[in-house]
Design a protein around this motif. Structure first.
Motif, PDB file in Angstrom:
ATOM      1  N   VAL A  30     -14.409  -4.768   8.194  1.00 41.49           N
ATOM      2  CA  VAL A  30     -14.375  -6.108   7.596  1.00 41.49           C
ATOM      3  C   VAL A  30     -14.834  -6.092   6.136  1.00 41.49           C
ATOM      4  N   VAL A  31     -15.500  -5.033   5.720  1.00 39.37           N
ATOM      5  CA  VAL A  31     -16.024  -4.971   4.344  1.00 39.37           C
ATOM      6  C   VAL A  31     -14.934  -5.116   3.292  1.00 39.37           C
ATOM      7  N   PRO A  32     -13.743  -4.475   3.447  1.00 39.45           N
ATOM      8  CA  PRO A  32     -12.710  -4.616   2.412  1.00 39.45           C
ATOM      9  C   PRO A  32     -12.272  -6.045   2.149  1.00 39.45           C
ATOM     10  N   TYR A  33     -12.466  -6.933   3.106  1.00 40.76           N
ATOM     11  CA  TYR A  33     -11.983  -8.301   2.936  1.00 40.76           C
ATOM     12  C   TYR A  33     -13.000  -9.199   2.233  1.00 40.76           C
ATOM     13  N   ILE A  34     -14.194  -8.687   2.026  1.00 35.81           N
ATOM     14  CA  ILE A  34     -15.201  -9.475   1.312  1.00 35.81           C
ATOM     15  C   ILE A  34     -14.792  -9.719  -0.140  1.00 35.81           C
ATOM     16  N   ILE A  83     -15.145  -8.247  16.048  1.00 32.70           N
ATOM     17  CA  ILE A  83     -15.554  -8.655  14.700  1.00 32.70           C
ATOM     18  C   ILE A  83     -14.343  -8.842  13.803  1.00 32.70           C
ATOM     19  N   MET A  84     -13.337  -7.967  13.944  1.00 28.47           N
ATOM     20  CA  MET A  84     -12.153  -8.057  13.093  1.00 28.47           C
ATOM     21  C   MET A  84     -11.357  -9.327  13.391  1.00 28.47           C
ATOM     22  N   ILE A  85     -11.248  -9.692  14.653  1.00 22.82           N
ATOM     23  CA  ILE A  85     -10.538 -10.929  15.006  1.00 22.82           C
ATOM     24  C   ILE A  85     -11.216 -12.137  14.358  1.00 22.82           C
ATOM     25  N   MET A  86     -12.533 -12.184  14.426  1.00 24.73           N
ATOM     26  CA  MET A  86     -13.270 -13.287  13.806  1.00 24.73           C
ATOM     27  C   MET A  86     -13.048 -13.304  12.297  1.00 24.73           C
ATOM     28  N   THR A  87     -13.048 -12.131  11.673  1.00 23.42           N
ATOM     29  CA  THR A  87     -12.861 -12.037  10.220  1.00 23.42           C
ATOM     30  C   THR A  87     -11.483 -12.526   9.809  1.00 23.42           C
ATOM     31  N   ASN A 192       3.788  -6.817  -2.454  1.00 22.66           N
ATOM     32  CA  ASN A 192       3.723  -6.265  -3.808  1.00 22.66           C
ATOM     33  C   ASN A 192       5.114  -5.910  -4.331  1.00 22.66           C
ATOM     34  N   TYR A 193       5.953  -5.367  -3.442  1.00 24.48           N
ATOM     35  CA  TYR A 193       7.309  -4.995  -3.838  1.00 24.48           C
ATOM     36  C   TYR A 193       8.121  -6.228  -4.212  1.00 24.48           C
ATOM     37  N   GLN A 194       7.975  -7.302  -3.432  1.00 23.28           N
ATOM     38  CA  GLN A 194       8.698  -8.538  -3.734  1.00 23.28           C
ATOM     39  C   GLN A 194       8.247  -9.134  -5.065  1.00 23.28           C
ATOM     40  N   ASN A 195       6.938  -9.108  -5.291  1.00 28.02           N
ATOM     41  CA  ASN A 195       6.385  -9.673  -6.526  1.00 28.02           C
ATOM     42  C   ASN A 195       6.570  -8.753  -7.721  1.00 28.02           C
ATOM     43  N   LYS A 196       6.928  -7.491  -7.443  1.00 31.22           N
ATOM     44  CA  LYS A 196       7.006  -6.476  -8.496  1.00 31.22           C
ATOM     45  C   LYS A 196       5.699  -6.400  -9.268  1.00 31.22           C
ATOM     46  N   SER A 197       4.607  -6.628  -8.539  1.00 33.08           N
ATOM     47  CA  SER A 197       3.285  -6.645  -9.164  1.00 33.08           C
ATOM     48  C   SER A 197       2.228  -6.600  -8.071  1.00 33.08           C
ATOM     49  N   THR A 198       1.032  -6.163  -8.435  1.00 34.19           N
ATOM     50  CA  THR A 198      -0.109  -6.218  -7.515  1.00 34.19           C
ATOM     51  C   THR A 198      -1.100  -7.289  -7.957  1.00 34.19           C
ATOM     52  N   GLU A 199      -0.637  -8.203  -8.815  1.00 40.07           N
ATOM     53  CA  GLU A 199      -1.488  -9.293  -9.291  1.00 40.07           C
ATOM     54  C   GLU A 199      -1.895 -10.184  -8.129  1.00 40.07           C
ATOM     55  N   GLY A 200      -3.170 -10.535  -8.062  1.00 39.07           N
ATOM     56  CA  GLY A 200      -3.692 -11.376  -6.994  1.00 39.07           C
ATOM     57  C   GLY A 200      -4.197 -10.590  -5.807  1.00 39.07           C
ATOM     58  N   MET A 201      -3.865  -9.308  -5.732  1.00 42.66           N
ATOM     59  CA  MET A 201      -4.365  -8.456  -4.656  1.00 42.66           C
ATOM     60  C   MET A 201      -5.636  -7.759  -5.122  1.00 42.66           C
ATOM     61  N   SER A 202      -6.643  -7.743  -4.279  1.00 37.83           N
ATOM     62  CA  SER A 202      -7.893  -7.096  -4.641  1.00 37.83           C
ATOM     63  C   SER A 202      -7.742  -5.576  -4.514  1.00 37.83           C
ATOM     64  N   ILE A 203      -7.840  -4.883  -5.638  1.00 39.07           N
ATOM     65  CA  ILE A 203      -7.749  -3.424  -5.622  1.00 39.07           C
ATOM     66  C   ILE A 203      -8.947  -2.838  -4.882  1.00 39.07           C
ATOM     67  N   LYS A 204     -10.091  -3.502  -4.993  1.00 39.08           N
ATOM     68  CA  LYS A 204     -11.278  -3.053  -4.254  1.00 39.08           C
ATOM     69  C   LYS A 204     -10.991  -3.037  -2.755  1.00 39.08           C
ATOM     70  N   MET A 205     -10.247  -4.052  -2.296  1.00 43.24           N
ATOM     71  CA  MET A 205      -9.929  -4.128  -0.880  1.00 43.24           C
ATOM     72  C   MET A 205      -9.127  -2.897  -0.449  1.00 43.24           C
ATOM     73  N   VAL A 206      -8.133  -2.514  -1.248  1.00 46.80           N
ATOM     74  CA  VAL A 206      -7.281  -1.379  -0.876  1.00 46.80           C
ATOM     75  C   VAL A 206      -8.066  -0.075  -0.936  1.00 46.80           C
ATOM     76  N   LEU A 207      -8.932   0.073  -1.927  1.00 46.15           N
ATOM     77  CA  LEU A 207      -9.762   1.276  -2.004  1.00 46.15           C
ATOM     78  C   LEU A 207     -10.669   1.387  -0.785  1.00 46.15           C
ATOM     79  N   MET A 208     -11.199   0.247  -0.356  1.00 44.42           N
ATOM     80  CA  MET A 208     -12.036   0.250   0.847  1.00 44.42           C
ATOM     81  C   MET A 208     -11.212   0.519   2.088  1.00 44.42           C
TER      82      MET A 208
END
Length: 270
Positions: A30-34, A83-87, A192-208
């Motif tokens: 659940v940490v990546p979603y913080i 915990i993941m379902i609740m998150t 991301n492919y549809q938007n042709k961008s990763t804008e608005g996506m948390s890069i920290k989330m993906v790294l986690m």
């Protein structure tokens, strides 16, 4: 005497490491979603986050809990699913409230349509489950997501109860659960492919995601979890790296013009 003391020390160390690993497994997912949650709250913009990620995780973890009735696995993995379902429900609640606040003119869409008491937005009376499939998982109220999740849980639990004695069904259920979770990143990858961008996506989330999935896959191997778990864990790590490649590619080779105006609802989530 020294050997006895050393054995006791090693036993304590092993128990401490096992406890830490169990806590990491339970709460690490659940940490990546913080950071993503904070970014959506800060920018009041949920467009960069695919709510289908929540759908994938809800389905995967519900199926994993049902799989445990047919084949036992470690308790930390069970608590991780709870915990993941609740998150994911918390994330859906936030995304729904943000989108309702920014799309006041959008027609109300629901999972189980009923008469609307909203005088400004007229919604015709419809029967239970009489909804437009084009707007599946794009409903206007959080309660509709709850109804959908509850309906899926009841149906899946009933089928599992009927076929619990079938080894083929139980093993297939386990594979479907972990394979669905392995596809966690694909909605975000497609978004991301549809938007042709990763804008608005948390890069920290993906790294986690990447670090957590790598740790989780190693945990599966060390604890000799069912084969479905670690095979799909490896697949999940591959999807994470694909998203990280998108981050690099779209930042290096922008596919759409960069907006020079600043607005709270389009601020980039870093």
């Amino acid at each position: 005497m020294d050997e006895v003391v050393m054995d006791q020390i090693m036993s304590v160390v092993y128990q401490a490491v096992s406890w830490i690993a169990s806590v990491a497994i339970i709460f690490g997912g659940v940490v990546p979603y913080i950071p993503q949650y904070r970014d959506i709250r800060r920018t009041q913009n949920a467009e960069g986050f695919s709510t289908y990620v929540c759908l994938v995780l809800l389905v995967a973890n519900i199926l994993r809990i049902l799989f445990r009735f047919g084949r036992y696995f470690e308790n930390p993995l069970l608590w991780q699913s709870i915990i993941m379902i609740m998150t994911m429900l918390i994330m859906l609640n936030l995304c729904t409230s943000v989108r309702m606040a920014t799309e006041l003119s959008t027609k109300r869409r629901s999972f189980s349509a009923t008469d609307s008491k909203d005088e400004e937005i007229k919604v015709p009376k419809r029967l239970f489950l009489d909804f437009d499939w084009n707007y599946f998982w794009s409903w206007s109220h959080f309660v509709d997501y709850l109804q959908c999740v509850l309906a899926f849980t009841v149906l899946a639990a009933y089928v599992t109860y009927l076929l619990l004695d079938s080894v083929l069904f139980v093993e297939s259920l386990g594979f479907l659960a972990v394979f669905t979770e392995a596809m966690l990143g694909t909605p975000q990858l497609y978004c991301n492919y549809q938007n042709k961008s990763t804008e608005g996506m948390s890069i920290k989330m993906v790294l986690m995601w990447t670090s957590g999935d790598t740790f989780k896959t190693g945990y599966f191997l060390l604890t000799q979890a069912p084969m479905q778990f670690w095979i799909c864990g490896l697949l999940q790590v591959c999807v994470d790296f694909a998203i990280l490649f998108q981050v690099y590619y779209y930042s290096r080779y922008p596919q759409k013009p960069i907006s020079h105006t600043t607005h709270t609802t389009s601020a980039k989530a870093l």
